[in-house]
Each structure stands twice: as C-alpha cells, then as structure tokens.
Design an enzyme around this catalytic site. Structure first.
Site, PDB file in Angstrom:
ATOM      1  N   LYS A   1      21.033  84.111 -12.005  1.00 19.01           N
ATOM      2  CA  LYS A   1      21.581  84.621 -13.268  1.00 19.01           C
ATOM      3  C   LYS A   1      22.185  83.457 -14.042  1.00 19.01           C
ATOM      4  O   LYS A   1      23.280  82.984 -13.747  1.00 19.01           O
ATOM      5  CB  LYS A   1      22.653  85.689 -13.048  1.00 19.01           C
ATOM      6  CG  LYS A   1      22.884  86.449 -14.354  1.00 19.01           C
ATOM      7  CD  LYS A   1      24.259  87.035 -14.518  1.00 19.01           C
ATOM      8  CE  LYS A   1      25.319  86.113 -14.973  1.00 19.01           C
ATOM      9  NZ  LYS A   1      25.145  85.521 -16.322  1.00 19.01           N
TER      10      LYS A   1
ATOM     11  N   GLU B   1      31.742  76.400  -6.455  1.00 17.68           N
ATOM     12  CA  GLU B   1      32.034  75.125  -7.128  1.00 17.68           C
ATOM     13  C   GLU B   1      32.807  75.466  -8.386  1.00 17.68           C
ATOM     14  O   GLU B   1      32.270  76.056  -9.314  1.00 17.68           O
ATOM     15  CB  GLU B   1      30.708  74.427  -7.443  1.00 17.68           C
ATOM     16  CG  GLU B   1      30.856  72.936  -7.392  1.00 17.68           C
ATOM     17  CD  GLU B   1      30.950  72.364  -8.766  1.00 17.68           C
ATOM     18  OE1 GLU B   1      32.083  72.354  -9.304  1.00 17.68           O
ATOM     19  OE2 GLU B   1      29.915  71.948  -9.295  1.00 17.68           O
TER      20      GLU B   1
ATOM     21  N   CYS C   1      32.534  69.759 -14.591  1.00 20.34           N
ATOM     22  CA  CYS C   1      33.500  69.959 -13.513  1.00 20.34           C
ATOM     23  C   CYS C   1      34.016  68.604 -13.049  1.00 20.34           C
ATOM     24  O   CYS C   1      35.156  68.476 -12.636  1.00 20.34           O
ATOM     25  CB  CYS C   1      32.845  70.703 -12.359  1.00 20.34           C
ATOM     26  SG  CYS C   1      31.340  69.927 -11.785  1.00 20.34           S
TER      27      CYS C   1
ATOM     28  N   GLU D   1      42.163  72.731 -16.441  1.00 25.74           N
ATOM     29  CA  GLU D   1      40.833  72.190 -16.708  1.00 25.74           C
ATOM     30  C   GLU D   1      40.462  72.587 -18.136  1.00 25.74           C
ATOM     31  O   GLU D   1      40.155  73.757 -18.403  1.00 25.74           O
ATOM     32  CB  GLU D   1      39.806  72.757 -15.723  1.00 25.74           C
ATOM     33  CG  GLU D   1      38.446  72.141 -15.932  1.00 25.74           C
ATOM     34  CD  GLU D   1      37.367  72.703 -15.024  1.00 25.74           C
ATOM     35  OE1 GLU D   1      37.324  73.930 -14.834  1.00 25.74           O
ATOM     36  OE2 GLU D   1      36.561  71.899 -14.526  1.00 25.74           O
TER      37      GLU D   1
HETATM   38  O1  TXE Z   1      33.174  80.582 -16.942  1.00 25.10           O
HETATM   39  P1  TXE Z   1      32.908  81.806 -15.995  1.00 25.10           P
HETATM   40  P2  TXE Z   1      33.337  80.519 -18.518  1.00 25.10           P
HETATM   41  C1  TXE Z   1      35.337  76.546 -16.041  1.00 25.10           C
HETATM   42  C2  TXE Z   1      35.915  75.750 -17.175  1.00 25.10           C
HETATM   43  C3  TXE Z   1      35.840  76.702 -18.316  1.00 25.10           C
HETATM   44  C4  TXE Z   1      36.085  78.025 -17.652  1.00 25.10           C
HETATM   45  C5  TXE Z   1      35.605  79.233 -18.373  1.00 25.10           C
HETATM   46  O2  TXE Z   1      37.255  75.454 -16.900  1.00 25.10           O
HETATM   47  O3  TXE Z   1      36.839  76.470 -19.267  1.00 25.10           O
HETATM   48  O4  TXE Z   1      35.413  77.890 -16.432  1.00 25.10           O
HETATM   49  O5  TXE Z   1      34.196  79.189 -18.628  1.00 25.10           O
HETATM   50  C6  TXE Z   1      29.282  84.384 -14.624  1.00 25.10           C
HETATM   51  N1  TXE Z   1      30.798  88.187 -11.519  1.00 25.10           N
HETATM   52  N2  TXE Z   1      33.955  76.246 -15.743  1.00 25.10           N
HETATM   53  O6  TXE Z   1      34.164  81.637 -19.062  1.00 25.10           O
HETATM   54  O7  TXE Z   1      33.392  83.070 -16.582  1.00 25.10           O
HETATM   55  C7  TXE Z   1      28.969  84.028 -16.043  1.00 25.10           C
HETATM   56  O8  TXE Z   1      28.008  84.910 -16.567  1.00 25.10           O
HETATM   57  C8  TXE Z   1      29.783  87.321 -11.404  1.00 25.10           C
HETATM   58  C9  TXE Z   1      33.766  75.305 -14.687  1.00 25.10           C
HETATM   59  O9  TXE Z   1      31.982  80.375 -19.067  1.00 25.10           O
HETATM   60  O10 TXE Z   1      33.395  81.418 -14.657  1.00 25.10           O
HETATM   61  C10 TXE Z   1      28.456  82.603 -15.896  1.00 25.10           C
HETATM   62  O11 TXE Z   1      27.082  82.643 -15.504  1.00 25.10           O
HETATM   63  N3  TXE Z   1      29.496  86.385 -12.313  1.00 25.10           N
HETATM   64  C11 TXE Z   1      32.396  75.126 -14.327  1.00 25.10           C
HETATM   65  C12 TXE Z   1      29.301  82.040 -14.752  1.00 25.10           C
HETATM   66  O12 TXE Z   1      29.817  83.183 -14.075  1.00 25.10           O
HETATM   67  C13 TXE Z   1      30.287  86.290 -13.388  1.00 25.10           C
HETATM   68  C14 TXE Z   1      31.286  75.527 -15.160  1.00 25.10           C
HETATM   69  C15 TXE Z   1      30.461  81.151 -15.180  1.00 25.10           C
HETATM   70  O13 TXE Z   1      31.308  81.888 -16.013  1.00 25.10           O
HETATM   71  C16 TXE Z   1      31.377  87.160 -13.575  1.00 25.10           C
HETATM   72  C17 TXE Z   1      31.625  76.520 -16.164  1.00 25.10           C
HETATM   73  C18 TXE Z   1      31.622  88.143 -12.577  1.00 25.10           C
HETATM   74  N4  TXE Z   1      32.652  89.011 -12.656  1.00 25.10           N
HETATM   75  C19 TXE Z   1      32.936  76.819 -16.433  1.00 25.10           C
HETATM   76  N5  TXE Z   1      31.990  86.829 -14.736  1.00 25.10           N
HETATM   77  C20 TXE Z   1      32.080  74.122 -13.279  1.00 25.10           C
HETATM   78  N6  TXE Z   1      32.643  74.287 -12.084  1.00 25.10           N
HETATM   79  O14 TXE Z   1      31.318  73.200 -13.525  1.00 25.10           O
HETATM   80  C21 TXE Z   1      31.311  85.789 -15.252  1.00 25.10           C
HETATM   81  N7  TXE Z   1      30.260  85.458 -14.446  1.00 25.10           N
END
Ligand code: TXE
Length: 485
Positions: free
Chosen positions: A178, A253, A287, A388
């Site tokens: 996804k 991660e 990240c 972050e």
């Molecule tokens: O991330 P989300 P967001 C961090 C970074 C950023 C923050 C928010 O700090 O500011 O996250 O970003 C899916 N069950 N990183 O809001 O919500 C969603 O569809 C299952 C760090 O975009 O964590 C997407 O595919 N899945 C990072 C993925 O999770 C769910 C990379 C990430 O979304 C879900 C990105 C749920 N309940 C953001 N809710 C890194 N580690 O590199 C959302 N998703």
C-alpha cells in the site's frame, strides 16, 4: 504547462482493477499542485480481496514449490526492467514527489540494485544442522512468513517499496503493497514490472487507498503474517497495536532526529557540503536527514558562515528543471507543518540564520516550496531541536567537549543515524560506539547500500531492512528433530 492526465488501476490477484465503489483520488504535482493522475480509492473490501489473493498465491504450488533459483531469476528480470524503464520511473517520481530528477534517478538506480542484491540471495537462504545428543538429527528449515503487507511512505516511494519487496519475494512471501495516498504512481508501475518479470498472479498486489481505511484494514487482517511499516512513530504505534491483536510480525522504520558532530580536525569543506546535503536533499523529507548539527566552538563561526552562504546560493524550483537543487515538499499540508515549526523555533528563542519562508519567486507560488532554513542556538527542549520536522530545517548547536556533544546528540527519543566528522581515528570510533543510533557514517553522510543493514534504535524502529540480516525478518524458522534410534 498542461499535463496529460494519467489514469491508473490497482493490481489485485493479477488483475488491473478500479476501486470496488468506483471512486478515484487525484494525484498532484507538488511543484504546482496540478492534478497529474487519478488512482483508485480502494475500500476495505478491496484490501481484503488483495490479502485473499496473496494468501491464495502463497499456497499455490506455482509459487510455493517454485525453485528458489527461479525466484532469483524473476528478481533479476525485474532488476533489468527497472533499469530499462528508469527514465520513465524517475520522471514519474519527480512529478509525484517533487524531488529533483537527479535524486529520482538515484532512487530508481537504488531500487534496481535492491532487486539485484536480493535476486542473488534467493537460493542462499539456508537452515542449519544442530548438534544434539546422539542418534538424532536436528535441523532447521527457513520458511517464508506468508502474506506480507508493506505500508510505504511518500518520501522515497520507489526506493522504499523496493527495499522491502525485494527481500519479501526472495524469501518466497506474497505481498500486498500500500503506497502512500499522495505518491502511489511508481509503486503501481513496480507492480506492472513485477508481473512482466514473471511473478505469478497474486504474488504482488498493489492497493491504492488511504492509511486510515485501507492501511488500517491491512494491518489488522488476520490472514496477514508480516507487516513492514515505514512512517511516523505515531502511526507506527497504532500499527503495532493492531498487529498485536493477531500476533503479527512487525518491522518498523519510524524516522529520526539525526545528529552530525563536527570536530575541529575534520575536513571542513567536505563536512559543510555534507551537512548541507544531509538536510536539504529531498527538501529534508528523509528519516535519515541530518537535522541537527553540533559544531565545535573553535571552528563554529567560519563553519556556520560558509554553510549559510552555500545554502543561500541554492536554486529552488520544480524537480524537473535541470538547474534545480531543491524541489518542493511533497504536499501543501507538509508545507504548513514545516512553516509552523519555523514559527515555533523563533518563538522558542532559536536564532533564524537563513530561510524560514515560502520563496519570493512568483513562479513558485502555486507549489509547496519552503526555503532551506537554518537555526542556531537550538536546544533539545525546543520543538525544532527535538521533533522530526521532515522538511528543510537544520538546527545548529555549538559544543566544547566530546562528552557534551555526545550527550546532546543522544538527547532525543529517536536513534536512527549519526554523522561524525574528524580525522582522529580514536575520536571517530569512540563516538561511533557512544551514539545511541542504528547507523553511523564517519567523514561522509549518509551511506546505505542494499547490502548494509539499516534500522533504528530507541523510537526509530524495530528490526532491520537491507542486507542478509533483513532476510531474518522475512522468514520463520522451523526446527525438525529426527529420532534415528
Ligand atoms: O505519515 P504516516 P505522514 C514521519 C515524518 C512526518 C510524519 C507524518 O515525521 O512528518 O511521519 O507523515 C499509512 N494503518 N514520516 O502523516 O501517517 C499511510 O497511508 C496503516 C517518517 O505521511 O505515518 C502511509 O502509507 N497504515 C517516515 C504511511 O502509513 C497507515 C516517512 C505513512 O503515513 C495508517 C514518512 C494506519 N492507521 C513520514 N495511517 C520515515 N520513517 O522515513 C496511515 N498509514
């Protein structure tokens, strides 16, 4: 410029499908917020169908009994297909995520290299024989987990999709991927290439939909055997709670607030360039971003002056333009969040040295641009020093002693990565061992290959991606004891 609207479908059980309710989502180009594509807005039912298809494929003799060498050859073919299509994939990535074309080309090359690396490992996943008391044979079998769900974020859509897809397939799992709702395009293409490479129907499924509906369903489906999540720590915790209810394996991660420590005996010009690139690559949405820099007091002034000058000279613009050094952030909401952090930093008493606004260039008005931003006098108590930010914002702090630098560097809930700059071997290895992080780069930043383990300490995650170690996660161990008496 008007763009030809592309309509994508999603891949479920080997068929290209619309969403079961017929709804689609618009996908935007972050450099101007124009709609560039439409993708199906999947429902829970679509997510369930994808898990079902993956489960059926997992138990099908075609996949289950496939010679592991053949799985390797499929991955080799996929490597070639990614390379052959690299121009299109890179262009799509830049249009969808915003990063420069040069960065997207690097990400596509990285994805191909991940498939290549795990292609070579597919037939080398071995169990062991274990010495036990006489007249017995005891051995282990390494078996695939089963159906793995891959929740991929928006900052490195193709590279992070490949990072988990490659070992999952090498180990014989079947996959439901996804991608993020805002950057699904290259993952869909990857599904197409995986099918072309010869993965049987249902082995790779790509479902496009929201995290709150489709993602949440996938991570709580009892037929899922493993979850690979890259995203925020908040969502990661929700995913772990859902997984706990079904005792599903998780690999997490979750980001970082990564420190550079620059000692006076470092190669200073090299360190300045790396500190700059370590935060402004991909507009800071990494990240592994080196978002905190601790600079020794004896070199502080010159270092910071030069860093600010070089940052001020950066060309900001759409990723597709050759001259661009930093593109927009991936969404309007991200732009608002980053600018909100800049406001917090100023109010908390950090000193803004550069940037902090939308660029003045009227050509960039419609896009999600943020100037590359540098704060000094930042402490670990400030939001800019602890959260972050996931945008182009660097926090700089002066230090006197090594102990002080290490203490401040470790003063965070995250523990993903760190950079050390010194020509003294003792300092380098001593500080590397004292940083509470899962990875360290000495005199360069960042270094990650498909063959080197990558994972976080503390709140940055659980488990490792990349390298032979990653295969531990994608397999389970069965012990067999044979009585020979
Ligand atoms: O991330 P989300 P967001 C961090 C970074 C950023 C923050 C928010 O700090 O500011 O996250 O970003 C899916 N069950 N990183 O809001 O919500 C969603 O569809 C299952 C760090 O975009 O964590 C997407 O595919 N899945 C990072 C993925 O999770 C769910 C990379 C990430 O979304 C879900 C990105 C749920 N309940 C953001 N809710 C890194 N580690 O590199 C959302 N998703």
């Amino acid at each position: 410029m008007t763009v030809q609207l592309q309509r994508f479908k999603m891949l479920v059980g080997g068929e290209w499908k619309d969403s079961s309710n017929g709804l689609a989502s618009s996908i935007l180009d972050p450099s101007n917020n124009q709609v560039i594509a439409e993708v199906p807005r999947a429902t829970k039912q679509d997510a369930r169908a994808a898990v079902d298809a993956a489960k059926t494929a997992f138990h099908s003799p075609e996949w289950r009994d496939m010679d592991s060498a053949k799985r390797g050859r499929i991955l080799t073919k996929l490597t070639g297909l990614v390379r052959e299509n690299s121009d299109e994939l890179a262009r799509l990535e830049t249009m969808n995520e915003g990063k420069t074309l040069r960065e997207s080309k690097g990400d596509v090359a990285w994805a191909a290299r991940a498939f290549e690396y795990f292609a070579g490992l597919a037939d080398k996943i071995e169990g062991e024989t274990i010495p036990v008391p006489p007249r017995r044979l005891n051995y282990t079998l390494k078996e695939p987990l089963g159906v793995t769900v891959h929740i991929v974020p928006w900052n490195y859509p193709i590279a992070l999709a490949a990072r988990s897809l490659a070992p999952a397939l090498a180990a014989g799992n079947t996959v439901v991927m996804k991608p993020s709702e805002i950057t699904p395009l290259t993952a869909i293409k990857l599904g197409e290439l995986a099918a072309k490479a010869g993965t049987p129907k249902g082995v790779v499924n790509v479902v496009t939909g929201s995290g709150s509906e489709v993602g949440a369903h996938l991570v709580s489906d009892k037929d899922v055997d493993g979850i690979i999540f890259t995203g925020s720590d908040e969502t990661g915790k929700q995913v772990m709670e859902a997984a706990a209810r079904n005792v599903t394996h998780v690999l997490m991660e979750l980001g970082g607030k990564n420190p550079h420590i620059v000692f006076p005996d470092a190669d200073i010009p090299k360190a300045i360039k790396a500190v700059k690139d370590g935060i402004f690559t991909n507009a800071g949405q990494m990240c592994w971003a080196g978002s905190r820099a601790f600079i020794h007091e004896s070199i502080y002034e010159g270092f910071v002056r030069e860093l600010v000058d070089k940052t001020a000279a950066m060309r900001i613009g759409p990723g597709l333009e050759d001259s661009t050094e930093m593109g927009p952030v991936a969404s309007k909401s991200r732009q608002d969040i980053v600018l909100g952090y800049v406001k917090d930093g100023t109010e908390e008493g950090a000193k803004l040295l550069h940037g902090g606004k939308k660029p003045k260039d009227p050509r960039l008005d419609k896009g999600n641009f943020v100037e590359p931003t540098i704060f000094e006098n930042v402490t670990g108590e400030m939001k800019v020093g602890s959260d972050e930010i996931f945008g182009p914002v660097l926090s700089i702090t002066k230090f006197k002693t090594t102990d002080e630098a290490v203490t401040m560097a470790n003063e965070t809930d995250y523990g993903l990565y760190g950079g050390i700059w010194t020509s003294n071997l003792k300092t380098a290895h001593d500080v590397a061992s004292r940083l509470e992080v899962g990875g360290v780069a000495i005199n360069e930043y960042l270094v990650t290959f498909p063959q080197t383990p990558f994972g976080g300490y503390k709140d940055s995650g659980i488990g490792h991606e990349n390298g032979i170690r990653a295969l531990e996660y994608y397999t389970r161990t069965k012990n067999v004891s044979v009585n020979l008496g």
